[in-house]
Design an enzyme around this catalytic site. Structure first.
Site, PDB file in Angstrom:
ATOM      1  N   HIS A  80       0.812  -1.220   0.000  1.00 34.31           N
ATOM      2  CA  HIS A  80       0.000   0.000   0.000  1.00 34.31           C
ATOM      3  C   HIS A  80       0.843   1.267   0.000  1.00 34.31           C
ATOM      4  O   HIS A  80       0.379   2.316  -0.469  1.00 34.31           O
ATOM      5  CB  HIS A  80      -0.969  -0.008   1.178  1.00 34.31           C
ATOM      6  CG  HIS A  80      -2.145  -0.894   0.945  1.00 34.31           C
ATOM      7  ND1 HIS A  80      -3.207  -0.531   0.135  1.00 34.31           N
ATOM      8  CD2 HIS A  80      -2.411  -2.151   1.369  1.00 34.31           C
ATOM      9  CE1 HIS A  80      -4.081  -1.524   0.089  1.00 34.31           C
ATOM     10  NE2 HIS A  80      -3.630  -2.513   0.823  1.00 34.31           N
ATOM     11  N   GLU A  81       2.066   1.176   0.503  1.00 33.48           N
ATOM     12  CA  GLU A  81       2.920   2.357   0.514  1.00 33.48           C
ATOM     13  C   GLU A  81       3.573   2.611  -0.840  1.00 33.48           C
ATOM     14  O   GLU A  81       3.703   3.762  -1.266  1.00 33.48           O
ATOM     15  CB  GLU A  81       4.013   2.214   1.588  1.00 33.48           C
ATOM     16  CG  GLU A  81       3.496   2.217   3.015  1.00 33.48           C
ATOM     17  CD  GLU A  81       2.976   3.579   3.449  1.00 33.48           C
ATOM     18  OE1 GLU A  81       3.218   4.571   2.746  1.00 33.48           O
ATOM     19  OE2 GLU A  81       2.312   3.649   4.501  1.00 33.48           O
ATOM     20  N   SER A  82       4.014   1.547  -1.516  1.00 35.10           N
ATOM     21  CA  SER A  82       4.833   1.758  -2.728  1.00 35.10           C
ATOM     22  C   SER A  82       4.558   0.800  -3.870  1.00 35.10           C
ATOM     23  O   SER A  82       5.196   0.907  -4.912  1.00 35.10           O
ATOM     24  CB  SER A  82       6.308   1.630  -2.351  1.00 35.10           C
ATOM     25  OG  SER A  82       6.626   0.271  -2.038  1.00 35.10           O
ATOM     26  N   TYR A 214      -6.911   3.419   5.119  1.00 36.04           N
ATOM     27  CA  TYR A 214      -5.582   2.786   5.077  1.00 36.04           C
ATOM     28  C   TYR A 214      -5.562   1.529   5.948  1.00 36.04           C
ATOM     29  O   TYR A 214      -5.095   0.470   5.523  1.00 36.04           O
ATOM     30  CB  TYR A 214      -4.522   3.785   5.547  1.00 36.04           C
ATOM     31  CG  TYR A 214      -3.116   3.242   5.610  1.00 36.04           C
ATOM     32  CD1 TYR A 214      -2.294   3.273   4.490  1.00 36.04           C
ATOM     33  CD2 TYR A 214      -2.604   2.711   6.791  1.00 36.04           C
ATOM     34  CE1 TYR A 214      -0.996   2.773   4.545  1.00 36.04           C
ATOM     35  CE2 TYR A 214      -1.307   2.222   6.853  1.00 36.04           C
ATOM     36  CZ  TYR A 214      -0.507   2.259   5.739  1.00 36.04           C
ATOM     37  OH  TYR A 214       0.778   1.766   5.794  1.00 36.04           O
TER      38      TYR A 214
END
Length: 231
Positions: A80-82, A214
């Site tokens: 989810h971050e990158s 998130y």
């Protein structure tokens, strides 16, 4: 000849539109890379096998387990971050696989440039999660899922806002170790009657919608990874 050239060019254009210029057409029959850099698993295979999640499984697993964190949760965060891309920098300056801010990295004596190294980036992220968990001081009766969700909220929205929400929960006689309760007060921290309270140290929180989404998204992916990979 001209007609054949035009048709060939059109065909290649369609291919690159759907697959990109770096498309991988040689993946194995039972496990292929998808556009997110993950491994897609044939559902007919034995689910007891330890399937790979991403090309960074070895690093994430070794570093996370040494730190006492579930590597599948760390993989879900990385997704989810990158989307498992180690060389990206966000508009606010977060870097690498786990999108670590340079100011956070400095707390662990890691320079900004070192965050481009996947191993270092993963190491810092694990240290951050451990520090968050230790700082929040959960009760022994806190469920693992509540704990994970509250930690993820702190990772995304800031430990200060989460601590404020838990402080408000206690003041109103509610359970500060319940994610449902913490999420409620994170949302209420956008209202002056709550963020102007003497109990609140970090002021107004206007990012509750993003943080709650998130947490839900990372936990959903974590649950998926738990079905295809052993700890």
């Amino acid at each position: 000849m001209l007609k054949k050239t035009v048709l060939t060019f059109a065909f290649l254009t369609i291919l690159t539109t759907f697959y990109g210029f770096n498309a991988n057409f040689s993946a194995s029959k039972d496990m292929q890379l998808n556009n997110d850099g993950e491994r897609s698993v044939d559902s007919s295979l034995d689910l007891n096998r330890d399937f790979k999640i991403s090309t960074y499984d070895h690093l994430i697993r070794n570093i996370s387990e040494q730190e006492g964190n579930d590597w599948r949760l760390m993989s879900a965060i990385a997704y989810h971050e990158s989307r498992f891309m180690p060389d990206i920098t966000s508009r606010c300056g977060a870097r690498g696989l786990m999108q670590i801010m340079p100011a956070v990295a400095r707390q662990f004596d890691v320079a900004k440039e070192q965050l481009d190294d996947p191993e270092t980036n993963i190491w810092v992220a694990n240290k951050v999660l451990t520090k968050i968990t230790t700082t929040l001081r959960f009760s022994a009766t806190t469920s693992d899922h509540d704990k994970m969700k509250i930690v993820l909220a702190a990772y995304n929205g800031g430990i200060g806002h989460v601590t404020d929400a838990r402080r408000l929960a206690r003041a109103y006689g509610e359970n500060p170790n319940s994610w449902e309760v913490v999420a409620k007060y994170l949302c209420l921290k956008s209202l002056p009657e709550y963020y102007e309270s003497d109990l609140v140290k970090c002021g107004r929180f206007g990012g509750s919608k993003e943080t709650l989404a998130y947490v839900d998204n990372v936990m959903g992916r974590y649950d998926k990874y738990c079905t295809i990979a052993m700890r």
